[in-house]
Write an enzyme that holds these catalytic residues in place. Structure first.
Site, PDB file in Angstrom:
ATOM      1  N   HIS A  58      32.867  -6.016  -4.385  1.00  0.00           N
ATOM      2  CA  HIS A  58      32.125  -5.821  -3.132  1.00  0.00           C
ATOM      3  C   HIS A  58      31.550  -4.399  -3.084  1.00  0.00           C
ATOM      4  CE1 HIS A  58      31.673  -6.344   1.373  1.00  0.00           C
ATOM      5  NE2 HIS A  58      31.669  -5.025   1.278  1.00  0.00           N
ATOM      6  N   GLU A  59      32.414  -3.418  -3.344  1.00  0.00           N
ATOM      7  CA  GLU A  59      31.966  -2.031  -3.289  1.00  0.00           C
ATOM      8  C   GLU A  59      31.040  -1.695  -4.460  1.00  0.00           C
ATOM      9  OE1 GLU A  59      32.434  -0.640  -0.650  1.00  0.00           O
ATOM     10  OE2 GLU A  59      34.164  -1.673   0.198  1.00  0.00           O
ATOM     11  N   HIS A  62      27.529  -2.681  -3.582  1.00  0.00           N
ATOM     12  CA  HIS A  62      26.865  -1.656  -2.765  1.00  0.00           C
ATOM     13  C   HIS A  62      26.362  -0.520  -3.645  1.00  0.00           C
ATOM     14  CE1 HIS A  62      27.797  -3.285   1.145  1.00  0.00           C
ATOM     15  NE2 HIS A  62      29.113  -3.159   1.016  1.00  0.00           N
TER      16      HIS A  62
END
Length: 266
Positions: A58-59, A62
């Site tokens: 998820h990170e 980003h």
């Protein structure tokens, strides 16, 4: 000082992430084989490990999107290594999300990577950077539910099926909750570039409390019931039954007695 473009070492996968992935794989094997009658604990390790892997991805999503949008400082911060220890807020990114899963079965990643927004031009790019994280959770949910909607569960042991169902539920809740347009969550990051400067200044002080506010609201029984009814409906559309997600959560909480119906696979 001008930031340097990421080097090969900045992109090298961290041994910490590889270790977490290895533990997850071993735990998944233990769940599949029901090794040494420790199935429930193996489910806990498998789901927790896979959940942390998804948080890292998820990170990473980003960070990777920010890199390609113009923030070349991402590499030096270590975000491209998938190392959870490199996040700016390890408490928000790893500890709290895991506690949320243990306490309430809610998948809710926290914002963690620090992006130098001044390096990025264009509102669409800013929105895409924020959307990249929850879109990763959606992809993870699709992978977890694939055996269900492809009707490919023949020969899959019941505990492993339950673990996948519970993990899929966590990914769906993470995607939905992160897209809520509340300060501090990715959903607000998607719409923020399109808001006026005045509105953004008024909302900014509330950003640190957005994650806690959402979790608090979900403790309201009526809200919690309506939310999980919606989650169950989505999962049923993907071929995952309420019984499978329920048993997955029961196995996950190895410190509690697992229902007999779940032990025999329904």
């Amino acid at each position: 000082m001008r930031a340097a473009a990421p080097t090969r070492s900045d992109r090298r996968i961290s041994p910490v992430f590889l270790g977490i992935a290895a533990v997850t794989a071993v735990a998944g094997w233990a769940v599949w084989t029901e090794y040494a009658d420790a199935t429930a604990f193996a489910v806990f390790l498998f789901v927790t490990g896979a959940w942390i892997v998804s948080l890292c991805l998820h990170e990473y999503a980003h960070a990777r999107t920010a890199l390609h949008s113009g923030d070349i400082s991402i590499g030096a911060k270590g975000y491209l290594t998938l190392n959870p220890l490199k996040y700016t807020h390890a408490l928000l990114s790893i500890v709290l999300p895991v506690l949320f899963v243990i306490m309430g079965g809610i998948g809710l990643p926290g914002g963690a990577v620090f992006i130098e927004r001044g390096r990025i031009r264009g509102r669409w790019r800013h929105s895409l950077i924020s959307a990249a994280g929850p879109l990763t959770n959606i992809l993870f949910a699709v992978v977890c539910t694939a055996p269900f909607w492809l009707d490919a569960l023949s020969g899959v042991p019941a505990p492993f099926r339950f673990a996948l169902a519970f993990l899929a539920m966590l990914q769906v809740t993470a995607a939905i909750l992160n897209f809520v347009p509340i300060p501090g969550l990715d959903g607000y990051g998607v719409i923020e570039p399109w808001l006026s400067h005045g509105i953004r200044r008024q909302v900014e002080p509330f950003a640190p409390f957005g994650l806690i506010a959402v979790f608090g609201v979900l403790w309201i029984p009526e809200v919690n019931g309506a939310f999980f009814d919606a989650i169950d409906a989505i999962l049923r559309g993907l071929g995952v039954s309420d019984f499978e997600t329920y048993c997955g959560q029961r196995f996950y909480r190895f410190w509690q007695d697992t229902d007999a119906f779940c032990r025999v696979g329904g």
